[in-house]
Scaffold this active site. Sequence first.
Site, short mmCIF file in Angstrom:
data_model
loop_
_atom_site.label_atom_id
_atom_site.label_comp_id
_atom_site.label_asym_id
_atom_site.label_seq_id
_atom_site.Cartn_x
_atom_site.Cartn_y
_atom_site.Cartn_z
CG HIS A 135 -7.87 19.26 -19.51
ND1 HIS A 135 -7.44 20.53 -19.73
CD2 HIS A 135 -8.25 18.81 -18.52
CE1 HIS A 135 -7.22 20.77 -19.00
NE2 HIS A 135 -7.50 19.60 -17.83
CB CYS B 212 -5.64 24.86 -24.30
SG CYS B 212 -5.70 25.35 -22.66
#
Length: 418
Positions: free
Chosen positions: A211, A267
């Site tokens: 992440h 991301c």
Amino acid sequence: SGGSTGGGGVMRVHIPNGMRPGQKIKVRSPDGKEVVKAIPPRSEWNYDGTRHFFRMQFGSSPAALPPPASAARPSCAGAPPPHSTAWRDFYASAPAARYSDPPLGARSVPHSPRGGMGLPPNGRHKSLIVGINYHGTRAELRGCINDARNMQNLLRRNGFPDDGSHMLLLTDERARGNEYQPTVKNLMKAFRWFMKDVRRGDILFFHFSGHGGQVPDRTGHEEDGYNETVIPVDFERNGQITDDVLWGSLVYDLPEGARMTALMDMCHSGTGLDLPYDYNVNTGRWKEDTNPAHSAGDVVLFSGCEDSQTSADVGGTRKRMAGGAMTLAFTKAYEETAAMSTYHEFLDAVKTQLRRTGFKQRPQLTSSQQFDAGSRIFSVGHCSPRGGVPSVIEPNHNPKVGRQKRRHMRAGRRGGGG
């Protein structure tokens, strides 16, 4: 340019930027004759540090052609000894050290003009690979450990030793020991191990799959008002690691003449290492940050998406294992083009792989140095086992290194992750 002996000889033919094998160019030989010549396969290309070229016979007398670059790889004679500090020893003995940012401001350093000779690698490789699935949390992913294993295998096939002194794999697999868990503490210590004893000529590779997030930038440096972050496995207790810290830990102290390639599959990863130059694949030009963070080493980041985008985690199927879309596209493109494509061509190949599988994220290329991405050959290691043009290291072109603040930027209002 070329030389002749009697009625013939061997000449050097420079390849215009953007041209590919099989395309034809008109060549004038030293004896005054014009011929149309097909550009040979990339395995027969050479590189003089500025441009690619191939050698061509001319005249009536045959001449022996020197071996192509793939057969005459740079010698590693006189290379420094292999890295000798194993991660488990470093983990047990290295004292805890609190991170401190490099001083704000720029200092003058020796530098070379763009377009000069590239620097030869010394044959040493080192890698740091991180994959986090966040088991048992609401943020759980499925493919990041697979990404790390796939990258480990790719690096092994391209000259990276996999012993504990040269390759470190951090994953949140329960069966692995505490020293291999990608916590904030372990990641910060791993960065120190990764940079230990790095010197001119070394080739490094850093991979992160997990992440990524954004937090408001209170320093006024970031154009979008946010610091990009990597999210460790213990982020709920110990927070995130910002791109400022990544730049200070991995980029700022990399010596001139050493090269690090990074792949960040997460991301908001577009400027994940805070590198000052962003490559535009449409124009073939670099754009400098308003508030750049310059350094002397040769660092290039392939990121999975723009800062404002999310990066997909692909579920497993019968035909395809779970994994990050960017890592899957990167490894697939590299297997098809290993050491046979320029940085521009490779980035385009990665974009093509993402489009084929239906993903809209736009991979980015950022760098610590400006270079001709249309002619410089991309390779993760020193040389590809399949041949091709041996890789070189970009010398420092930045007259000053350090973080500069030219204009104060407004901080973003909120953070995010994905």
